[in-house]
Design a protein around this motif. Structure first.
Motif, PDB file in Angstrom:
ATOM      1  N   ALA A 336       0.887  -1.208  -0.085  1.00 45.13           N
ATOM      2  CA  ALA A 336       0.002  -0.030  -0.003  1.00 45.13           C
ATOM      3  C   ALA A 336       0.866   1.224  -0.051  1.00 45.13           C
ATOM      4  N   ASP A 337       0.458   2.275  -0.548  1.00 40.36           N
ATOM      5  CA  ASP A 337       0.929   3.571  -0.574  1.00 40.36           C
ATOM      6  C   ASP A 337       1.572   4.119   0.715  1.00 40.36           C
ATOM      7  N   ASN A 338       0.692   3.902   1.676  1.00 37.55           N
ATOM      8  CA  ASN A 338       1.131   4.212   2.969  1.00 37.55           C
ATOM      9  C   ASN A 338       1.418   2.896   4.079  1.00 37.55           C
ATOM     10  N   ALA A 339       1.813   2.049   3.181  1.00 40.49           N
ATOM     11  CA  ALA A 339       2.509   1.154   4.124  1.00 40.49           C
ATOM     12  C   ALA A 339       3.850   1.329   5.204  1.00 40.49           C
ATOM     13  N   GLU A 340       3.586   0.719   6.160  1.00 40.81           N
ATOM     14  CA  GLU A 340       4.641   1.229   7.178  1.00 40.81           C
ATOM     15  C   GLU A 340       5.889   0.383   7.157  1.00 40.81           C
ATOM     16  N   VAL A 341       6.938   0.949   7.543  1.00 38.44           N
ATOM     17  CA  VAL A 341       8.175   0.095   7.531  1.00 38.44           C
ATOM     18  C   VAL A 341       8.354  -0.331   9.030  1.00 38.44           C
ATOM     19  N   LEU A 342       8.455  -1.662   9.129  1.00 42.14           N
ATOM     20  CA  LEU A 342       8.674  -2.051  10.487  1.00 42.14           C
ATOM     21  C   LEU A 342      10.185  -1.949  10.855  1.00 42.14           C
ATOM     22  N   GLN A 343      10.124  -1.381  12.344  1.00 50.00           N
ATOM     23  CA  GLN A 343      11.457  -1.252  12.863  1.00 50.00           C
ATOM     24  C   GLN A 343      11.396  -1.407  14.239  1.00 50.00           C
ATOM     25  N   ASN A 344      12.555  -1.891  14.721  1.00 52.24           N
ATOM     26  CA  ASN A 344      12.697  -2.009  16.272  1.00 52.24           C
ATOM     27  C   ASN A 344      11.893  -2.856  16.802  1.00 52.24           C
ATOM     28  N   VAL A 345      11.695  -4.185  15.954  1.00 52.64           N
ATOM     29  CA  VAL A 345      10.740  -5.161  16.262  1.00 52.64           C
ATOM     30  C   VAL A 345      10.941  -5.915  17.443  1.00 52.64           C
ATOM     31  N   ASP A 346      10.010  -6.200  18.569  1.00 52.24           N
ATOM     32  CA  ASP A 346      10.151  -6.883  19.488  1.00 52.24           C
ATOM     33  C   ASP A 346       9.937  -8.351  19.093  1.00 52.24           C
ATOM     34  N   GLY A 347       9.010  -8.873  18.494  1.00 46.98           N
ATOM     35  CA  GLY A 347       8.829 -10.136  18.129  1.00 46.98           C
ATOM     36  C   GLY A 347       7.362 -10.651  18.572  1.00 46.98           C
ATOM     37  N   ALA A 348       6.559  -9.854  18.847  1.00 47.55           N
ATOM     38  CA  ALA A 348       5.114 -10.466  19.298  1.00 47.55           C
ATOM     39  C   ALA A 348       4.467 -10.561  17.938  1.00 47.55           C
ATOM     40  N   VAL A 349       3.910 -11.862  17.980  1.00 48.22           N
ATOM     41  CA  VAL A 349       3.157 -12.264  16.934  1.00 48.22           C
ATOM     42  C   VAL A 349       1.952 -12.619  16.928  1.00 48.22           C
ATOM     43  N   LYS A 350       0.657 -12.383  16.451  1.00 49.50           N
ATOM     44  CA  LYS A 350      -0.397 -12.574  16.543  1.00 49.50           C
ATOM     45  C   LYS A 350      -1.400 -13.068  15.351  1.00 49.50           C
ATOM     46  N   LEU A 351      -1.986 -14.108  15.329  1.00 44.89           N
ATOM     47  CA  LEU A 351      -2.983 -14.771  14.249  1.00 44.89           C
ATOM     48  C   LEU A 351      -4.334 -14.781  14.825  1.00 44.89           C
ATOM     49  N   SER A 352      -5.252 -14.168  14.018  1.00 50.94           N
ATOM     50  CA  SER A 352      -6.679 -13.859  14.526  1.00 50.94           C
ATOM     51  C   SER A 352      -7.665 -14.610  13.556  1.00 50.94           C
ATOM     52  N   HIS A 353      -8.175 -15.670  13.549  1.00 51.09           N
ATOM     53  CA  HIS A 353      -9.091 -16.277  12.888  1.00 51.09           C
ATOM     54  C   HIS A 353      -8.751 -16.323  11.384  1.00 51.09           C
ATOM     55  N   VAL A 354      -7.549 -16.852  11.344  1.00 52.61           N
ATOM     56  CA  VAL A 354      -6.816 -17.067   9.864  1.00 52.61           C
ATOM     57  C   VAL A 354      -7.424 -18.262   9.134  1.00 52.61           C
ATOM     58  N   ASN A 355      -7.799 -17.977   7.843  1.00 56.86           N
ATOM     59  CA  ASN A 355      -8.191 -18.928   6.805  1.00 56.86           C
ATOM     60  C   ASN A 355      -7.249 -18.716   5.849  1.00 56.86           C
ATOM     61  N   PHE A 356      -6.976 -20.089   5.359  1.00 53.77           N
ATOM     62  CA  PHE A 356      -5.959 -20.049   4.119  1.00 53.77           C
ATOM     63  C   PHE A 356      -6.306 -21.557   3.113  1.00 53.77           C
ATOM     64  N   SER A 357      -6.101 -21.486   1.981  1.00 51.17           N
ATOM     65  CA  SER A 357      -6.315 -22.793   1.139  1.00 51.17           C
ATOM     66  C   SER A 357      -5.482 -22.429  -0.192  1.00 51.17           C
ATOM     67  N   TYR A 358      -4.810 -23.060  -0.689  1.00 52.18           N
ATOM     68  CA  TYR A 358      -4.129 -23.039  -2.004  1.00 52.18           C
ATOM     69  C   TYR A 358      -5.349 -23.214  -2.948  1.00 52.18           C
ATOM     70  N   ASP A 359      -5.891 -24.153  -2.785  1.00 54.08           N
ATOM     71  CA  ASP A 359      -7.341 -24.313  -3.925  1.00 54.08           C
ATOM     72  C   ASP A 359      -8.393 -24.247  -3.118  1.00 54.08           C
ATOM     73  N   PRO A 360      -9.183 -23.221  -3.738  1.00 53.81           N
ATOM     74  CA  PRO A 360     -10.636 -22.926  -2.878  1.00 53.81           C
ATOM     75  C   PRO A 360     -11.531 -24.128  -2.526  1.00 53.81           C
ATOM     76  N   LYS A 361     -11.356 -25.149  -3.474  1.00 55.00           N
ATOM     77  CA  LYS A 361     -12.148 -26.488  -3.236  1.00 55.00           C
ATOM     78  C   LYS A 361     -11.654 -27.270  -2.245  1.00 55.00           C
ATOM     79  N   GLN A 362     -10.202 -27.163  -1.905  1.00 53.47           N
ATOM     80  CA  GLN A 362      -9.746 -27.767  -0.856  1.00 53.47           C
ATOM     81  C   GLN A 362      -9.143 -27.146   0.516  1.00 53.47           C
ATOM     82  N   LYS A 363      -9.852 -27.113   1.408  1.00 49.48           N
ATOM     83  CA  LYS A 363      -9.705 -26.461   2.697  1.00 49.48           C
ATOM     84  C   LYS A 363      -8.452 -26.788   3.370  1.00 49.48           C
TER      85      LYS A 363
END
Length: 587
Positions: A336-363
């Motif tokens: 995105a044009d206003n995308a931030e640049v990650l700096q001084n990262v502590d390393g906290a990672v959070k995944l919330s209600h993530v859905n993903f599939s390579y093929d829409p027919k195969q979850k």
């Protein structure tokens, strides 16, 4: 079938328009080439007039006008020299345009590979992509060069000879004009057959390149399992299909020129007979008849050349179409044009209600939730295909989630630049990758400004320094593509060294020690433990003995986290993890 032909015609027109857009960049050279083509044709067409005038001066015995012939000879010599020079320079211009256009397309295609999403690379055979950039580009350049060399001069020759013939005799010119287009109908009929055949030939060639590339890279596996004959059978089948479509394409393209030549010879014979009656009746003299027949022959020749060019252009456009399909493939969604640049990262990672599939027919991954604190070591285990490596791809944003969010230090990774996100990860995969170059260049890829001492310290920590020093030139030893003759374990040690030199705030280790002997693995695990201190680490492992010290162990199955905890608590549950762990130590 009709729909297929309509699609081919539409595709051909679209490809031609796109190719013309590339040629547009060299408009000045193109205009100069056209001027030179006109000069070449003018000289070629002026020569028969001089020859006809000379013939008129030597018709009767003892009445040869040598004084009149001399200036004609001088003019003829000058015209020949000027025409030859113009044609030579024109060919240079045409070569420049052709190979500059191919260079631009090939460069843009390679740059496009760097911007394509990984899903495209994963879903297309590497050999086919290589074939498009190498073989198809060469085939396209051959056709384009012939087009520039013959098409321009052919069109101008037709226009020029028509003008000269009209100045000699209008009725005979009309006869030539009426009869000659028959060859166009013949060429057009054949050309319609050739495009889809050349397209099929190009696609089959890409399939063959893919197979060859695959077999060369996996020759040891082929030999180990005795699959040589089956591989030969596969190759023979593809090779036979390539032969079949190549023969058909070549057959249709090769009959174009003889067919049009036959038609044009009939036209020439008819004009010769017609002109003889005009000459007998006093309508034209012998010199004019000679000139006219010469023009009639030159008028029909470009039709032969253009018909040959048309068939070559069918092949060129088919190859260009495959290249342009790659170039116009949908690119990775830009930051995105206003995308931030990650700096001084502590390393906290959070995944919330993530859905993903390579093929829409195969979850695959559904409603995945995870919260990782800074500095935690998170191990990911589970059966093959459960989504471990897919989770890594999502964390690195090689793929974007279908739904849900992934955050790093509270920043949605969709709203930060990919470059800054990936700079904060250090990744060692089971599949190693080393580029052609020196060991030093490979180690310093992620940190070009590192000092010699820092590089050596990282190599010592990864237990790679000792074998590097035994190499012919040490750290300046050239290694081939993907490590050349290095063992798999040595290649993996170099990849580990590369990450240790960068020391980013987050680490991803996907079976990072799978190709290393047990004794060295123990030492590297100690180095990893020191490296992971204070860094968020994601560890994918099949050998569960290597992750017992992890702060959190995620047990995945069918895209879900079914168990979570440390080693002792998961064993106490006596669940899926306990079964996996005990199965590795069962007698």
């Amino acid at each position: 079938m009709a729909a297929k032909k309509k699609y081919d015609r539409t595709k051909q027109k679209e490809t031609l328009v796109k190719v013309l857009e590339y040629i547009e960049h060299y408009r000045a050279v193109l205009v100069f080439s056209l001027i030179l083509a006109a000069v070449t044709v003018a000289c070629t067409l002026y020569l028969p007039i001089l020859t006809g005038d000379a013939i008129n001066l030597i018709l009767s015995p003892g009445q040869v006008d040598f004084d009149g012939i001399k200036p004609i000879l001088y003019k003829g010599a000058a015209v020949i020299i000027i025409g030859a020079a113009a044609q030579w320079i024109m060919n240079i211009c045409n070569n420049r345009i052709t190979y500059a256009v191919v260079r631009d397309i090939r460069q843009e295609a390679f740059e496009k590979i760097e911007r394509l999403p990984l899903k495209y690379i994963d879903s297309h055979p590497y050999g086919d992509i290589v074939s498009r950039i190498i073989a198809d580009a060469d085939q396209f350049s051959d056709g384009l060069l012939m087009g520039f060399t013959q098409l321009f001069s052919g069109v101008i020759t037709i226009a020029g000879t028509l003008i000269f013939m009209l100045t000699i005799n209008i009725p005979m010119t009309a006869a030539v004009v009426v009869l000659t287009p028959i060859s166009f109908f013949v060429a057009g009929f054949i050309a319609k057959k050739t495009f889809h055949l050349f397209k099929k030939q190009s696609e089959t060639r890409g399939e063959q390149t893919t197979l060859i590339d695959e077999m060369i890279n996996n020759q040891k596996v082929v030999k180990a399992f005795g699959q040589e004959e089956k591989v030969m059978d596969r190759f023979n089948e593809v090779n036979e299909r390539l032969r079949d479509c190549s023969v058909k394409a070549t057959f249709f393209s090769s009959i174009t020129n003889p067919a049009t030549r036959f038609v044009n010879s009939l036209v020439y014979a008819a004009v010769a007979v017609f002109g003889s009656f005009f000459s007998i009746g006093g309508g034209i003299n012998v010199g004019q008849l000679y000139s006219f027949l010469n023009y009639a022959n030159q008028y029909t020749k470009p039709f032969n050349s253009i018909s040959s060019v048309v068939t070559e252009l069918q092949n060129a456009l088919a190859c260009a179409g495959r290249l342009l399909d790659l170039i116009y493939e949908e690119t990775e969604v830009p930051d995105a044009d206003n995308a931030e640049v990650l700096q001084n990262v502590d390393g906290a990672v959070k995944l919330s209600h993530v859905n993903f599939s390579y093929d829409p027919k195969q979850k695959l991954i559904e409603d995945l939730n995870l919260s990782v604190k800074p500095g935690q070591r998170v191990a990911i285990v589970g059966p093959t295909g459960c989504g471990k490596t897919t989770l890594i791809n999502l964390l690195m944003r090689f793929y974007d989630t279908n739904a849900g969010t992934i955050e790093v230090d509270g920043h949605n990774i969709r709203n930060v630049t990919r470059k800054s996100l990936r700079e904060n990860y250090g990744m060692v995969l089971q599949e190693t990758w080393l580029k052609s170059g020196t060991i030093r260049e490979n180690l310093m890829m992620g940190r070009p400004d590192a000092t010699e001492e820092e590089m050596i310290q990282a190599a010592k920590a990864a237990h790679a320094h000792s074998f590097i020093k035994r190499m012919p030139k040490g750290y300046d030893t050239d290694i081939g593509q993907d490590g050349g003759s290095l063992s798999q374990g040595q290649k993996q040690l170099l990849c580990i060294t590369r990450v240790m030199l960068c020391l980013p705030p987050m680490l991803i280790l996907d079976e990072a020690t799978s190709s290393i002997d047990t004794r060295t693995e123990i030492k590297i695990q100690e180095a990893f433990s020191r490296m992971m201190q204070g860094r968020t680490s994601f560890i994918v492992a099949h050998r569960l003995s290597t992750i017992q010290e992890a702060d959190v162990i995620l047990v995945m199955k069918d895209g879900h986290i079914i168990e979570q905890g440390n080693h002792e608590s998961l064993l106490a549950k006596n669940g899926f993890y306990a079964k996996l762990y005990n199965s590795q130590f069962a007698l």
